[in-house]
Design a protein around this motif. Structure first.
Motif, PDB file in Angstrom:
ATOM      1  N   THR A 138       0.877  -1.227  -0.010  1.00 24.04           N
ATOM      2  CA  THR A 138       0.029   0.094   0.027  1.00 24.04           C
ATOM      3  C   THR A 138       0.679   1.297   0.231  1.00 24.04           C
ATOM      4  N   GLU A 139       0.211   2.301  -0.411  1.00 21.04           N
ATOM      5  CA  GLU A 139       1.117   3.669  -0.385  1.00 21.04           C
ATOM      6  C   GLU A 139       1.212   3.879   0.896  1.00 21.04           C
ATOM      7  N   ALA A 140       0.288   3.860   1.794  1.00 23.78           N
ATOM      8  CA  ALA A 140       1.043   4.238   3.358  1.00 23.78           C
ATOM      9  C   ALA A 140       1.905   3.329   3.767  1.00 23.78           C
ATOM     10  N   HIS A 141       2.100   2.048   3.357  1.00 22.48           N
ATOM     11  CA  HIS A 141       3.296   1.311   3.795  1.00 22.48           C
ATOM     12  C   HIS A 141       4.272   1.730   3.228  1.00 22.48           C
ATOM     13  N   ALA A 142       4.615   2.022   1.842  1.00 20.94           N
ATOM     14  CA  ALA A 142       5.578   2.365   1.096  1.00 20.94           C
ATOM     15  C   ALA A 142       6.013   3.940   1.557  1.00 20.94           C
ATOM     16  N   ARG A 143       5.301   4.625   2.368  1.00 19.88           N
ATOM     17  CA  ARG A 143       5.904   5.751   2.680  1.00 19.88           C
ATOM     18  C   ARG A 143       6.559   5.797   4.013  1.00 19.88           C
ATOM     19  N   GLU A 144       6.710   4.612   4.587  1.00 11.52           N
ATOM     20  CA  GLU A 144       7.208   4.527   5.994  1.00 11.52           C
ATOM     21  C   GLU A 144       8.462   3.516   5.992  1.00 11.52           C
ATOM     22  N   ILE A 145       9.274   3.358   4.892  1.00 13.92           N
ATOM     23  CA  ILE A 145      10.329   2.439   4.771  1.00 13.92           C
ATOM     24  C   ILE A 145      11.762   2.933   4.993  1.00 13.92           C
ATOM     25  N   GLY A 146      11.913   4.233   5.422  1.00 13.11           N
ATOM     26  CA  GLY A 146      13.142   5.017   5.704  1.00 13.11           C
ATOM     27  C   GLY A 146      13.448   5.780   4.473  1.00 13.11           C
ATOM     28  N   GLU A 147      14.931   5.727   4.321  1.00 12.49           N
ATOM     29  CA  GLU A 147      15.323   6.714   3.208  1.00 12.49           C
ATOM     30  C   GLU A 147      14.727   6.480   1.702  1.00 12.49           C
ATOM     31  N   GLU A 148      14.525   5.266   1.491  1.00 16.04           N
ATOM     32  CA  GLU A 148      14.009   5.012   0.075  1.00 16.04           C
ATOM     33  C   GLU A 148      12.439   5.001   0.205  1.00 16.04           C
ATOM     34  N   ALA A 149      11.664   5.857   0.976  1.00 16.12           N
ATOM     35  CA  ALA A 149      10.394   5.697   1.091  1.00 16.12           C
ATOM     36  C   ALA A 149       9.588   6.375  -0.055  1.00 16.12           C
ATOM     37  N   TYR A 150       8.506   5.919  -0.469  1.00 14.96           N
ATOM     38  CA  TYR A 150       7.756   6.508  -1.487  1.00 14.96           C
ATOM     39  C   TYR A 150       7.349   7.736  -1.378  1.00 14.96           C
ATOM     40  N   GLN A 151       7.785   8.704  -2.478  1.00 13.81           N
ATOM     41  CA  GLN A 151       7.369  10.180  -2.754  1.00 13.81           C
ATOM     42  C   GLN A 151       6.859  10.451  -4.166  1.00 13.81           C
ATOM     43  N   PHE A 152       5.861  11.380  -4.385  1.00  8.13           N
ATOM     44  CA  PHE A 152       5.504  11.630  -5.717  1.00  8.13           C
ATOM     45  C   PHE A 152       6.506  12.136  -6.608  1.00  8.13           C
ATOM     46  N   ASP A 153       7.690  12.969  -5.843  1.00 12.05           N
ATOM     47  CA  ASP A 153       8.576  13.848  -6.626  1.00 12.05           C
ATOM     48  C   ASP A 153       9.859  13.137  -7.154  1.00 12.05           C
ATOM     49  N   ARG A 154       9.993  11.929  -6.612  1.00 14.90           N
ATOM     50  CA  ARG A 154      11.363  11.369  -6.749  1.00 14.90           C
ATOM     51  C   ARG A 154      11.262   9.762  -6.948  1.00 14.90           C
ATOM     52  N   TYR A 155      12.439   9.279  -7.448  1.00 13.65           N
ATOM     53  CA  TYR A 155      12.549   7.628  -8.076  1.00 13.65           C
ATOM     54  C   TYR A 155      12.144   6.734  -6.670  1.00 13.65           C
ATOM     55  N   PHE A 156      11.444   5.897  -6.928  1.00 11.17           N
ATOM     56  CA  PHE A 156      10.895   5.089  -5.681  1.00 11.17           C
ATOM     57  C   PHE A 156      11.360   3.551  -6.339  1.00 11.17           C
ATOM     58  N   SER A 157      11.877   2.572  -5.685  1.00 14.64           N
ATOM     59  CA  SER A 157      12.417   1.506  -6.107  1.00 14.64           C
ATOM     60  C   SER A 157      11.059   0.470  -5.915  1.00 14.64           C
ATOM     61  N   PRO A 158      10.492  -0.005  -6.695  1.00 20.34           N
ATOM     62  CA  PRO A 158       9.476  -1.232  -6.233  1.00 20.34           C
ATOM     63  C   PRO A 158      10.104  -2.412  -5.672  1.00 20.34           C
ATOM     64  N   ASP A 159      11.416  -2.764  -6.297  1.00 18.83           N
ATOM     65  CA  ASP A 159      11.757  -3.894  -5.598  1.00 18.83           C
ATOM     66  C   ASP A 159      12.464  -3.876  -4.198  1.00 18.83           C
ATOM     67  N   TRP A 160      13.052  -2.564  -3.949  1.00 20.74           N
ATOM     68  CA  TRP A 160      13.298  -2.437  -2.594  1.00 20.74           C
ATOM     69  C   TRP A 160      12.014  -2.267  -1.505  1.00 20.74           C
ATOM     70  N   PHE A 161      11.086  -1.952  -2.154  1.00 24.85           N
ATOM     71  CA  PHE A 161       9.822  -1.864  -1.384  1.00 24.85           C
ATOM     72  C   PHE A 161       9.177  -3.267  -0.975  1.00 24.85           C
ATOM     73  N   LEU A 162       9.510  -4.247  -1.876  1.00 25.26           N
ATOM     74  CA  LEU A 162       9.034  -5.579  -1.764  1.00 25.26           C
ATOM     75  C   LEU A 162       9.853  -6.244  -0.761  1.00 25.26           C
ATOM     76  N   TYR A 163      11.315  -5.955  -0.767  1.00 22.88           N
ATOM     77  CA  TYR A 163      12.154  -6.542  -0.182  1.00 22.88           C
ATOM     78  C   TYR A 163      12.109  -6.351   1.422  1.00 22.88           C
ATOM     79  N   VAL A 164      11.423  -5.071   1.616  1.00 20.65           N
ATOM     80  CA  VAL A 164      11.178  -4.410   2.992  1.00 20.65           C
ATOM     81  C   VAL A 164       9.912  -5.104   3.345  1.00 20.65           C
ATOM     82  N   ARG A 165       9.040  -5.174   2.755  1.00 18.83           N
ATOM     83  CA  ARG A 165       7.862  -6.098   2.966  1.00 18.83           C
ATOM     84  C   ARG A 165       8.132  -7.496   3.526  1.00 18.83           C
ATOM     85  N   CYS A 166       9.363  -7.961   2.854  1.00 14.62           N
ATOM     86  CA  CYS A 166       9.662  -9.364   3.227  1.00 14.62           C
ATOM     87  C   CYS A 166      10.045  -9.424   4.625  1.00 14.62           C
ATOM     88  N   VAL A 167      10.820  -8.295   5.344  1.00 14.02           N
ATOM     89  CA  VAL A 167      11.407  -8.298   6.755  1.00 14.02           C
ATOM     90  C   VAL A 167      10.092  -8.503   7.714  1.00 14.02           C
TER      91      VAL A 167
END
Length: 234
Positions: A138-167
């Motif tokens: 979810t976007e809400a979870h993606a915004r809470e993963i640290g330095e690579e958190a999701y923001q509209f105005d910058r690059y976001f790694s879908p793979d990194w978000f997946l790997y954090v969810r794995c944690v």
């Protein structure tokens, strides 16, 4: 008087005892049936020793130790089990975090157990894993993963978000349910990609074939449409 405790789960059968002798605490610990290891600790007074013992006991109880003599231990028979949410979490609990930094070694006990189960159970494990990772997409979870958190105005790694969810999933049901309910509790700046290989490694070990099972859902980022209502990527 010596107080005796034990801890049993799907991969452990351990004991721990503690005794107060004057100003000294004496503990023994180890695997049931193995040669015990002993530790002695001196305190300034008998009262300090008593308080120190109570503190140690509280710490052990918090970790799941139970006072008493360990009952007969039966190693889990994974071949007799059918995959379910409960069994899924039991498999996850086998991860050996003492091997942190060696991901293959961390997941090995889980892979070994899963490989004893049926092919259908291995596939169902992958389905359950996918469902849980999908729910965290979810976007809400993606915004809470640290330095690579999701923001509209910058690059976001879908793979990194997946790997954090794995944690989240790799750390068990308590953390999973907590993070699912409160995205601010997402782990920060840490990944555990190897979780994604548990089922495929177990399947290949059991059958000697490649794992080509495709769950109905997807754990890839942006695939949970309900979690990304404003995204053009879903």
């Amino acid at each position: 008087m010596k107080r005796q405790f034990y801890f049993q789960d799907d991969r452990s059968n351990k004991f721990w005892t503690i005794e107060l002798v004057g100003n000294e605490s004496i503990t023994t610990h180890g695997r049931v049936g193995a040669t015990p290891r002993q530790t002695r600790k001196q305190f300034a007074t008998a009262e300090d020793a008593r308080l120190g013992i109570e503190k140690q006991i509280a710490a052990k109880v918090k970790k799941g130790y139970v006072q008493g003599i360990a009952p007969e231990y039966a190693k889990p028979d994974w071949t007799s089990m059918a995959m379910s949410d409960e069994v899924f979490w039991r498999i996850i609990s086998l991860f050996n975090w003492k091997k942190t930094g060696e991901d293959d070694a961390v997941i090995e006990p889980a892979v070994e157990a899963l490989a004893e189960m049926s092919v259908d159970d291995i596939k169902r494990f992958e389905d359950i894993l996918t469902e849980k990772l999908h729910a965290l997409d979810t976007e809400a979870h993606a915004r809470e993963i640290g330095e690579e958190a999701y923001q509209f105005d910058r690059y976001f790694s879908p793979d990194w978000f997946l790997y954090v969810r794995c944690v989240v999933v790799a750390n068990g049901p308590s953390l999973y349910e907590s993070v699912l309910a409160d995205p601010t509790e997402m782990p920060k700046d840490i990944e555990f990609e190897s979780l994604l290989t548990v089922a495929s490694t177990a399947f290949e070990r059991k059958t000697g074939q490649d794992f080509d099972h495709v769950p109905e859902l997807s754990y890839e980022s942006f695939r949970n449409q309900a979690g990304w209502p404003n995204s053009e990527k879903t």
